[in-house]
Design a protein around this motif. Structure first.
Motif, PDB file in Angstrom:
ATOM      1  N   GLU A 116       0.856  -0.915   0.030  1.00  0.00           N
ATOM      2  CA  GLU A 116       0.246   0.481  -0.373  1.00  0.00           C
ATOM      3  C   GLU A 116       0.409   1.527  -0.010  1.00  0.00           C
ATOM      4  O   GLU A 116       0.485   2.666  -0.628  1.00  0.00           O
ATOM      5  CB  GLU A 116      -0.856   0.034   1.481  1.00  0.00           C
ATOM      6  CG  GLU A 116      -2.014   1.435   1.290  1.00  0.00           C
ATOM      7  CD  GLU A 116      -2.750   0.938   1.981  1.00  0.00           C
ATOM      8  OE1 GLU A 116      -3.286   2.058   2.223  1.00  0.00           O
ATOM      9  OE2 GLU A 116      -3.271  -0.039   2.651  1.00  0.00           O
TER      10      GLU A 116
ATOM     11  N   PHE B 107       2.038   1.620  -3.306  1.00  0.00           N
ATOM     12  CA  PHE B 107       1.133   2.041  -4.131  1.00  0.00           C
ATOM     13  C   PHE B 107       1.089   3.655  -3.889  1.00  0.00           C
ATOM     14  O   PHE B 107       1.132   4.543  -5.186  1.00  0.00           O
ATOM     15  CB  PHE B 107       0.221   1.779  -4.741  1.00  0.00           C
ATOM     16  CG  PHE B 107       0.790   0.118  -5.496  1.00  0.00           C
ATOM     17  CD1 PHE B 107      -0.357   0.648  -6.416  1.00  0.00           C
ATOM     18  CD2 PHE B 107       0.919  -0.858  -5.353  1.00  0.00           C
ATOM     19  CE1 PHE B 107      -0.216  -0.864  -7.600  1.00  0.00           C
ATOM     20  CE2 PHE B 107       1.086  -2.057  -6.099  1.00  0.00           C
ATOM     21  CZ  PHE B 107       0.323  -1.813  -7.153  1.00  0.00           C
ATOM     22  N   ALA B 108       1.111   4.003  -2.996  1.00  0.00           N
ATOM     23  CA  ALA B 108       0.579   5.336  -2.464  1.00  0.00           C
ATOM     24  C   ALA B 108       1.914   6.608  -2.854  1.00  0.00           C
ATOM     25  O   ALA B 108       1.480   7.657  -3.224  1.00  0.00           O
ATOM     26  CB  ALA B 108       0.179   5.310  -0.637  1.00  0.00           C
TER      27      ALA B 108
ATOM     28  N   TYR C  66      -4.550  -3.719  -1.385  1.00  0.00           N
ATOM     29  CA  TYR C  66      -5.309  -2.075  -2.014  1.00  0.00           C
ATOM     30  C   TYR C  66      -4.139  -1.509  -2.125  1.00  0.00           C
ATOM     31  O   TYR C  66      -3.131  -2.591  -1.672  1.00  0.00           O
ATOM     32  CB  TYR C  66      -6.087  -1.834  -0.032  1.00  0.00           C
ATOM     33  CG  TYR C  66      -5.832  -0.539  -0.817  1.00  0.00           C
ATOM     34  CD1 TYR C  66      -7.213   0.275  -0.557  1.00  0.00           C
ATOM     35  CD2 TYR C  66      -5.495   0.472   0.038  1.00  0.00           C
ATOM     36  CE1 TYR C  66      -7.810   0.905  -1.124  1.00  0.00           C
ATOM     37  CE2 TYR C  66      -5.638   1.895  -0.266  1.00  0.00           C
ATOM     38  CZ  TYR C  66      -6.549   1.750  -0.899  1.00  0.00           C
ATOM     39  OH  TYR C  66      -7.295   3.908  -1.016  1.00  0.00           O
ATOM     40  N   PRO C  67      -4.047  -0.579  -3.328  1.00  0.00           N
ATOM     41  CA  PRO C  67      -6.059  -0.725  -4.476  1.00  0.00           C
ATOM     42  C   PRO C  67      -6.083  -1.697  -4.802  1.00  0.00           C
ATOM     43  O   PRO C  67      -5.471  -2.600  -4.694  1.00  0.00           O
ATOM     44  CB  PRO C  67      -4.885   0.956  -4.659  1.00  0.00           C
ATOM     45  CG  PRO C  67      -3.859   0.422  -4.734  1.00  0.00           C
ATOM     46  CD  PRO C  67      -3.062  -0.516  -3.843  1.00  0.00           C
ATOM     47  N   ALA C  68      -7.103  -1.525  -5.607  1.00  0.00           N
ATOM     48  CA  ALA C  68      -7.973  -2.805  -6.061  1.00  0.00           C
ATOM     49  C   ALA C  68      -6.586  -3.034  -7.114  1.00  0.00           C
ATOM     50  O   ALA C  68      -6.668  -4.603  -7.591  1.00  0.00           O
ATOM     51  CB  ALA C  68      -9.023  -2.290  -7.147  1.00  0.00           C
ATOM     52  N   ARG C  69      -6.305  -2.220  -7.902  1.00  0.00           N
ATOM     53  CA  ARG C  69      -5.621  -3.137  -9.269  1.00  0.00           C
ATOM     54  C   ARG C  69      -4.041  -3.860  -8.213  1.00  0.00           C
ATOM     55  O   ARG C  69      -3.721  -4.713  -9.837  1.00  0.00           O
ATOM     56  CB  ARG C  69      -4.819  -2.201  -9.775  1.00  0.00           C
ATOM     57  CG  ARG C  69      -3.602  -1.142  -8.940  1.00  0.00           C
ATOM     58  CD  ARG C  69      -3.380  -0.218 -10.488  1.00  0.00           C
ATOM     59  NE  ARG C  69      -2.624   0.858  -9.511  1.00  0.00           N
ATOM     60  CZ  ARG C  69      -2.702   1.875  -9.006  1.00  0.00           C
ATOM     61  NH1 ARG C  69      -3.902   2.360  -8.793  1.00  0.00           N
ATOM     62  NH2 ARG C  69      -1.839   2.971  -8.631  1.00  0.00           N
TER      63      ARG C  69
ATOM     64  N   ASP D  20      -8.910  -2.576   8.092  1.00  0.00           N
ATOM     65  CA  ASP D  20      -7.515  -2.143   6.778  1.00  0.00           C
ATOM     66  C   ASP D  20      -7.380  -0.654   7.243  1.00  0.00           C
ATOM     67  O   ASP D  20      -5.572  -0.897   6.798  1.00  0.00           O
ATOM     68  CB  ASP D  20      -8.109  -2.044   5.967  1.00  0.00           C
ATOM     69  CG  ASP D  20      -9.079  -3.221   4.936  1.00  0.00           C
ATOM     70  OD1 ASP D  20      -8.341  -4.413   5.206  1.00  0.00           O
ATOM     71  OD2 ASP D  20      -9.952  -3.438   4.527  1.00  0.00           O
ATOM     72  N   SER D  21      -7.573  -0.430   8.519  1.00  0.00           N
ATOM     73  CA  SER D  21      -6.239   1.426   8.493  1.00  0.00           C
ATOM     74  C   SER D  21      -6.173   1.094   9.711  1.00  0.00           C
ATOM     75  O   SER D  21      -5.181   1.707   9.622  1.00  0.00           O
ATOM     76  CB  SER D  21      -7.943   2.196   8.695  1.00  0.00           C
ATOM     77  OG  SER D  21      -8.940   2.538   8.780  1.00  0.00           O
TER      78      SER D  21
ATOM     79  N   THR E 128      -0.507   1.676   7.371  1.00  0.00           N
ATOM     80  CA  THR E 128      -0.821   2.745   6.476  1.00  0.00           C
ATOM     81  C   THR E 128      -0.832   3.901   6.166  1.00  0.00           C
ATOM     82  O   THR E 128      -1.221   5.513   7.446  1.00  0.00           O
ATOM     83  CB  THR E 128      -1.039   1.515   5.005  1.00  0.00           C
ATOM     84  OG1 THR E 128      -2.844   2.338   5.329  1.00  0.00           O
ATOM     85  CG2 THR E 128      -0.867   1.137   5.039  1.00  0.00           C
TER      86      THR E 128
ATOM     87  N   ARG F  62      -3.630   5.625   5.474  1.00  0.00           N
ATOM     88  CA  ARG F  62      -5.129   5.457   5.831  1.00  0.00           C
ATOM     89  C   ARG F  62      -5.577   5.225   6.688  1.00  0.00           C
ATOM     90  O   ARG F  62      -6.115   5.432   7.490  1.00  0.00           O
ATOM     91  CB  ARG F  62      -5.671   3.959   5.306  1.00  0.00           C
ATOM     92  CG  ARG F  62      -5.939   4.804   3.492  1.00  0.00           C
ATOM     93  CD  ARG F  62      -6.217   3.007   2.489  1.00  0.00           C
ATOM     94  NE  ARG F  62      -6.104   1.995   2.955  1.00  0.00           N
ATOM     95  CZ  ARG F  62      -6.873   0.520   2.895  1.00  0.00           C
ATOM     96  NH1 ARG F  62      -8.527   0.452   2.503  1.00  0.00           N
ATOM     97  NH2 ARG F  62      -6.064  -0.202   2.759  1.00  0.00           N
TER      98      ARG F  62
END
Length: 265
Positions: free
Chosen positions: A32, A35-36, A52-55, A241-242, A247, A249
């Motif tokens: 994560e 990607f961020a 996460y993210p979806a891709r 998740d958070s 992360t 998030r």
């Protein structure tokens, strides 16, 4: 043997590049963060829990919480592997012995995550976006700390799992989040980061708030109507998740937690 030597020669050539173009991420929080900061296009594989993210779903999965698929990692010819030190250092040792560059990510304090984002930015050639994400993270965290600095204390039981019944001490990310929000964690001073406890301990401490990952875990406490949290209907679910993944998030998860404790006040 010839195949392995060929892979190693390719890896050595990749090491000469200033910016890694084939990164393997072995933990959801690492994926994560990559990607961020804008390094998502450089990630060629992740662990099975990364979602996460979806891709991320379309990327090859080369690890789980028990083991790594070393052969598949080698076949991907990574020029950088990013791992979680406390959980994976022994598992990635063979990769290091083969000359693959391995670095570790394991932020321990809430503010450490911003430094980690900047570190990954330098590693991946994504310094600019990483610095922006880190600055935003620091602002969010500092704002929450100021907002709840003088909040009245409320006792909290943070349930982590059900069989066995577990919680968190004050050194964990979740424990730090409870403290930032003005909560008094009933397992704050446990010697274990994730202590196993008996329901009788929770009954004796009689917390004003009980937090858990889902409603099913919370329903068990309805069997003890004498609990303050039950009497006041202060049984709240958290966003795992958070809060359980450290992360960018995480401040959003902490903000929700703080609002829940504010309701209890």
């Amino acid at each position: 043997m010839v195949r392995v030597l060929g892979i190693l020669l390719l890896l050595a050539a990749n090491h000469a590049c200033a910016r890694p173009e084939r990164i393997v991420s072995l933990s959801p929080h690492i994926t994560e963060m990559l990607f961020a900061i804008g390094a998502g296009e450089q990630v060629v594989a992740t662990d099975e829990a990364s979602d996460y993210p979806a891709r991320v779903a379309s990327l090859p999965k080369v690890a789980n919480y028990r083991s790594l698929n070393l052969e598949r990692i080698l076949a991907l010819q990574p020029d950088l592997v990013v791992a979680w030190r406390s959980a994976q250092s022994l598992q990635v040792a063979p990769l290091e012995q083969l000359g693959i560059r391995v670095v570790y990510s394991e932020p321990r304090r809430l503010h450490d995550l911003a430094d980690e984002l900047e570190y990954l930015g330098r590693l991946t050639g994504q310094e600019h976006q990483a610095s922006q994400v880190a600055a935003h993270y620091r602002r969010e965290l500092d704002q929450l700390a100021r907002q709840y600095r003088d909040a009245a204390a409320v006792s909290v039981f943070y349930q982590l799992g059900e069989s066995p019944l577990m919680s968190v001490n004050g050194d964990t990310w979740m424990g730090q989040a409870v403290r930032l929000c003005g909560g008094e964690n009933i397992t704050e001073h446990s010697l274990s980061p994730y202590p196993q406890i008996d329901p009788e301990f929770v009954l004796a401490q009689n917390p004003g708030v009980i937090l858990a990952e889902n409603r099913a875990q919370l329903r068990r406490w309805l069997d003890w109507p004498e609990l303050k949290a039950v009497q006041k209907r202060q049984l709240f679910t958290i966003d795992a998740d958070s809060l359980h993944r450290f992360t960018p998030r995480t401040p959003a998860g902490i903000a929700t937690l703080c609002r829940q404790l504010e309701l209890a006040r």
